[in-house]
Structures are given as C-alpha cells and as structure tokens.
Design a protein around this motif. Structure first.
Motif, PDB file in Angstrom:
ATOM      1  N   SER A 260     -86.900 -69.135  21.340  1.00 28.58           N
ATOM      2  CA  SER A 260     -87.495 -68.174  20.702  1.00 28.58           C
ATOM      3  C   SER A 260     -86.800 -67.747  19.463  1.00 28.58           C
ATOM      4  O   SER A 260     -87.524 -66.723  18.736  1.00 28.58           O
ATOM      5  N   GLN A 261     -85.640 -67.732  19.399  1.00 28.13           N
ATOM      6  CA  GLN A 261     -84.835 -67.319  18.384  1.00 28.13           C
ATOM      7  C   GLN A 261     -84.821 -65.775  18.314  1.00 28.13           C
ATOM      8  O   GLN A 261     -84.790 -65.337  17.203  1.00 28.13           O
ATOM      9  N   VAL A 262     -84.621 -65.050  19.431  1.00 26.41           N
ATOM     10  CA  VAL A 262     -84.102 -63.455  19.143  1.00 26.41           C
ATOM     11  C   VAL A 262     -82.962 -63.283  19.514  1.00 26.41           C
ATOM     12  O   VAL A 262     -82.155 -64.177  19.950  1.00 26.41           O
ATOM     13  N   SER A 263     -82.847 -62.037  19.397  1.00 30.48           N
ATOM     14  CA  SER A 263     -81.160 -61.484  19.328  1.00 30.48           C
ATOM     15  C   SER A 263     -80.842 -61.184  20.788  1.00 30.48           C
ATOM     16  O   SER A 263     -81.755 -61.203  21.738  1.00 30.48           O
ATOM     17  N   THR A 264     -79.524 -61.045  21.007  1.00 29.50           N
ATOM     18  CA  THR A 264     -79.106 -60.895  22.364  1.00 29.50           C
ATOM     19  C   THR A 264     -79.635 -59.277  22.748  1.00 29.50           C
ATOM     20  O   THR A 264     -79.647 -59.049  23.938  1.00 29.50           O
ATOM     21  N   ARG A 265     -79.608 -58.665  21.437  1.00 29.73           N
ATOM     22  CA  ARG A 265     -80.378 -57.123  22.041  1.00 29.73           C
ATOM     23  C   ARG A 265     -81.788 -57.245  22.597  1.00 29.73           C
ATOM     24  O   ARG A 265     -82.059 -56.645  23.469  1.00 29.73           O
ATOM     25  N   VAL A 266     -82.330 -58.246  21.908  1.00 31.36           N
ATOM     26  CA  VAL A 266     -84.019 -58.356  22.472  1.00 31.36           C
ATOM     27  C   VAL A 266     -84.071 -58.841  23.977  1.00 31.36           C
ATOM     28  O   VAL A 266     -84.669 -58.345  24.987  1.00 31.36           O
ATOM     29  N   VAL A 267     -83.163 -59.664  24.329  1.00 27.98           N
ATOM     30  CA  VAL A 267     -82.768 -60.090  25.623  1.00 27.98           C
ATOM     31  C   VAL A 267     -82.542 -59.142  26.565  1.00 27.98           C
ATOM     32  O   VAL A 267     -83.178 -59.032  27.604  1.00 27.98           O
ATOM     33  N   GLY A 268     -81.596 -58.276  26.306  1.00 30.88           N
ATOM     34  CA  GLY A 268     -81.521 -57.220  27.083  1.00 30.88           C
ATOM     35  C   GLY A 268     -82.489 -56.207  27.162  1.00 30.88           C
ATOM     36  O   GLY A 268     -82.804 -55.918  28.214  1.00 30.88           O
ATOM     37  N   PHE A 269     -83.257 -56.007  26.088  1.00 34.38           N
ATOM     38  CA  PHE A 269     -84.258 -54.944  26.239  1.00 34.38           C
ATOM     39  C   PHE A 269     -85.676 -55.424  27.159  1.00 34.38           C
ATOM     40  O   PHE A 269     -86.182 -54.968  27.619  1.00 34.38           O
ATOM     41  N   ALA A 270     -85.668 -56.882  27.221  1.00 38.16           N
ATOM     42  CA  ALA A 270     -86.719 -57.621  27.780  1.00 38.16           C
ATOM     43  C   ALA A 270     -86.379 -57.101  29.215  1.00 38.16           C
ATOM     44  O   ALA A 270     -87.349 -56.883  29.950  1.00 38.16           O
ATOM     45  N   PHE A 271     -85.204 -57.087  29.840  1.00 40.34           N
ATOM     46  CA  PHE A 271     -84.756 -56.646  31.154  1.00 40.34           C
ATOM     47  C   PHE A 271     -85.232 -55.284  31.287  1.00 40.34           C
ATOM     48  O   PHE A 271     -85.550 -54.802  32.417  1.00 40.34           O
ATOM     49  N   VAL A 272     -85.162 -54.288  30.433  1.00 35.75           N
ATOM     50  CA  VAL A 272     -85.589 -53.114  30.291  1.00 35.75           C
ATOM     51  C   VAL A 272     -87.222 -52.855  30.718  1.00 35.75           C
ATOM     52  O   VAL A 272     -87.419 -52.369  31.596  1.00 35.75           O
ATOM     53  N   VAL A 273     -87.909 -53.728  29.651  1.00 34.17           N
ATOM     54  CA  VAL A 273     -89.231 -53.734  30.239  1.00 34.17           C
ATOM     55  C   VAL A 273     -89.434 -54.026  31.722  1.00 34.17           C
ATOM     56  O   VAL A 273     -90.551 -53.412  32.167  1.00 34.17           O
ATOM     57  N   ASN A 274     -88.762 -55.155  31.945  1.00 31.61           N
ATOM     58  CA  ASN A 274     -89.064 -55.679  33.515  1.00 31.61           C
ATOM     59  C   ASN A 274     -88.851 -54.578  34.438  1.00 31.61           C
ATOM     60  O   ASN A 274     -89.724 -54.258  35.184  1.00 31.61           O
TER      61      ASN A 274
END
Length: 433
Positions: A260-274
């Motif tokens: 997907s080529q997204v940043s580590t910050r996006v990965v972290g915020f994905a868990f926030v959405v979860n």
C-alpha cells in the motif's frame, strides 16, 4: 436501586460486577496501552530499525506463537491444579522481562530470547485469565464481561497506537526503545492487583468425585479434543487466528508499508480506527447478539473479515495515494467490527462447554489453536510479501475467512441451544476461593 434511578449500559454492567471482577477489569486499559505502543510496529522495528530481513523478522515474530504454544498446554494443567492467579502472575513477570530485553536487542538471537519470553505471557494469558474470570463472573454476566473486557483492551491498544504513531520514527531508533520499555512498565499495575486485592483468589474449582458423569472423570487434552464441539471450535480458533490476529503484527503492517506504501503514522492510526469501531459498537453488538445463535454471529464476523482483507488488497492497486490511505483505514474499521462479534460469542461458547474443574485445559486447548495460527500467519506473511506475492497473500487470507463459515456450519449442527446462546442456562456458581 429504584427502577427510576437504575443505571443502564456500561454503568449498569459495572454495578452488577462483583468486587473481584471490577479489580480484574481495572488494569486492562493500562496494560494494553503499552501493547498498543508496539503492536503495529514490532516487525517494522525488527526490519527497518534493527536491519533484519523481512523474512527473518517474520520468523522471529513467529517465535512468540511457538513459545506460547509450548507453554499453553502445561499452563492449562497448572491452572486446574494450582489455580489461575499464580499462573497469571508468572506470565506478567515473563512479559516484563521479554519486552525490556527486546528494547535493546541488536542481534537476532537476543530478539529471539526476548520474543520467547513475551510468548510465555501470551501462551499463559488466555487459559489463565479466562479461567480466573469464569470463577469470578457467572451466568449471562460472564458473556458480557468478555465483550466489555475486549472493548477496554482495544481502547488501551488504540490510545497506545495513537501515541506510538506520533512517537515512532525509524530515523530515531531511541523512540522504539522507549516504547518497548514503557510497554514493559504497563504490566506493573496488573501485577500489583494480582498480588494485592486479588491475592485471596486461587481461581480453580473443586474437582467433583468420580462418577458415571463424563464431566467428573479425569480428562486429558486428547480426550477433550475428541468432543466434536471442542474439535470444531479448535479448528475455528486456528483459522480465526491465522486470518486475524496472526496477521495484525506481521501481515497487515508489512502489506501496508510495502504494497500500500503508506507511512508508519497511517499504520498507527489504522489501529486507532479499529479501536474506535470496537469501543463504539461493542455494546451494540452485544445487545444484538444476545439470545441469537452464536454460530450465526461468528459467520457474519467471518464474512466481514473477508471483505476487510479484500479492501486492503485493493489498496495495492493504488499504492502511495490518498485512496490507499483510506483503504487501509477502512480495512481496520471493518476488521474491528468483526472483532466485536468474535469476542462477544466465542469465549462464551467455549466456557459454557467446559466443566468448571477442566476450564483451564479447555481454554488452553483453544489458546493452543490460536497460537498455531499465529505461528503460521507471520511466517506465511513474511515469506509471501518478501517475495512480492502480495496478491497471493490477500487471496490466502480471504480463503481462510470463508473456511471459517464452513466450520461454523458444522459446529452449529452439534452444539446445544444453551451453548449456542439461544436459551438461558442455570448453573451453580463455581467455587472461587
């Protein structure tokens, strides 16, 4: 309390909990805040900060589950013989030591030792904590406890994920060191509660006298596994772990970064959405699931998970774009919604099947199945993604979700209505002292 002043929702649940149940819940958020700091970033830490290859990092992550699998079986026996609380304390100490060591692991063998120590805690936690809860909380309140505990767990992970997403920077390795040290420290409150307010608990039930009743006779793991309902639940746990939690620390972050080529910050915020989805919908799902067939609830979960992985796979077609970022976030929203169904139904099915004096073994058997899925999951993800097979990775995971539906159809045919959650079952509280 008068009817006109009775509290509802989470407050009513808290009022109904016994004192010991409240203590058990009191440290969940803190403990899993620390987990959230490192959960999305462990494989990134091993690969991008410590310089291990993605295949090696995936294999090292698999050691967590391998160790958990090894210790789960004796842990279940110890829970039934010595009591759950002692086993819980041992797991907390192992986790603190492993995470503290991982923070400073610059060589693969050091990381391996650290992850094995952490794996001890994960292998112990399921049978010991679930058994301890089951001796403190009974009846319908037990199923609700599992759901609420899961929501609090994810609240901690989500807040930790926010902080981790803001803190973590592969150009500053110290940020990862701090995160793992804090994670270790977050186990201290749970340890203090076990050694203080809950020290009077041992968390085991008295074994009944031998009789013609199957539940009163000695039972090993193979005997328990021969029970058809337990067999299908074990297969379901293995599949659910492989397509779900087995991919959360390895498959998802690696796919999001590489395909997907997204940043580590996006990965972290994905868990926030979860977390937001779980906290927002857990009580609603618990209410909707109450009185319905638990197997049907779990079928919906499997289909929602299949859809979530398909969405994540599609982000690889628009890598590095805003659409990829949106898809990664949608993936975790859908996945989290499925989790609310899993955690409000599956532990209740298992613990309604289990005799009180064998509850440790029953929970250990399902924990072992989850550990097997967690072994295969990171290794498979690391291998496929390291060889550029992102499409094959998504296809395998989606197929696993659909296989869960097949297993649930078989399970529904053999469990009793009481175990499947469509009628009330009266049972005497287990001995807890």
């Amino acid at each position: 309390m008068p009817a006109d002043t009775a509290r509802t929702g989470p407050l009513a649940f808290w009022d109904e909990l016994p004192r010991d149940g409240r203590w058990l819940l009191s440290t969940v958020v803190v403990q899993f805040f620390g987990r959230g700091l490192t959960l999305p970033f462990t494989i990134i830490y091993l690969h991008e900060v410590r310089g291990f290859s993605l295949s090696l990092a995936g294999t090292l992550m698999g050691l967590i589950a391998i160790t958990g699998l090894v210790v789960t079986w004796p842990a279940g026996v110890l829970v039934d013989r010595l009591g759950a609380r002692v086993v819980v304390v041992g797991g907390l100490l192992a986790a603190m030591g492993g995470l503290g060591l991982l923070a400073f692991a610059t060589e693969p063998w050091v990381a391996a030792v650290a992850l094995c120590l952490f794996g001890i805690q994960l292998g112990i936690a399921w049978p010991a904590v679930n058994a301890l809860v089951a001796t403190v909380v009974t009846g319908d309140l037990r199923q609700r406890y599992y759901g609420v505990s899961f929501a609090l767990l994810n609240l901690g992970i989500g807040v930790g994920g926010v902080v981790g997403g803001l803190l973590m920077d592969v150009e500053r390795p110290t940020t990862f060191v701090v995160a793992f040290v804090v994670n270790a420290a977050c186990f201290v409150p749970a340890l203090l509660v076990q050694l203080g307010p809950l020290r009077h608990l041992h968390g085991r039930a008295t074994r009944p006298e031998a009789s013609s009743d199957d539940g009163a006779r000695p039972a090993g793991y193979l005997t328990i596994l021969r029970t058809p309902a337990v067999w299908w639940l074990t297969v379901l746990a293995l599949l659910a772990s492989f397509v779900g939690y087995g991919q959360m620390e390895a498959g998802f972050p690696a796919f999001a970064r590489q395909a997907s080529q997204v940043s580590t910050r996006v990965v972290g915020f994905a868990f926030v959405v979860n977390t937001v989805v779980i906290v927002a919908f857990q009580f609603w799902v618990m209410g909707r699931a109450r009185g319905r067939r638990r197997t049907r609830v779990l079928m919906v979960m499997a289909l929602v998970w299949a859809a979530s992985w398909a969405v994540l796979g599609a982000t690889g077609l628009v890598a590095g774009t805003a659409a990829a970022v949106a898809g990664v976030l949608v993936f975790h929203a859908l996945f989290g919604f499925g989790e609310t169904m899993l955690q409000s139904a599956m532990p209740a099915v298992l613990n309604d099947l289990a005799p009180d004096h064998l509850r440790g073994r029953y929970n250990a058997l399902q924990s072992g199945a989850f550990q097997v899925g967690s072994i295969v999951g990171p290794v498979a993800a690391g291998f496929l993604l390291d060889h550029g097979q992102s499409g094959a990775f998504v296809a395998v995971v989606v197929a696993g979700c659909l296989a869960c539906v097949v297993v649930l159809v078989a399970l529904e045919r053999i469990v009793t209505p009481e175990v499947n959650g469509v009628s009330e079952r009266r049972s005497a509280p287990a001995e807890t002292r």
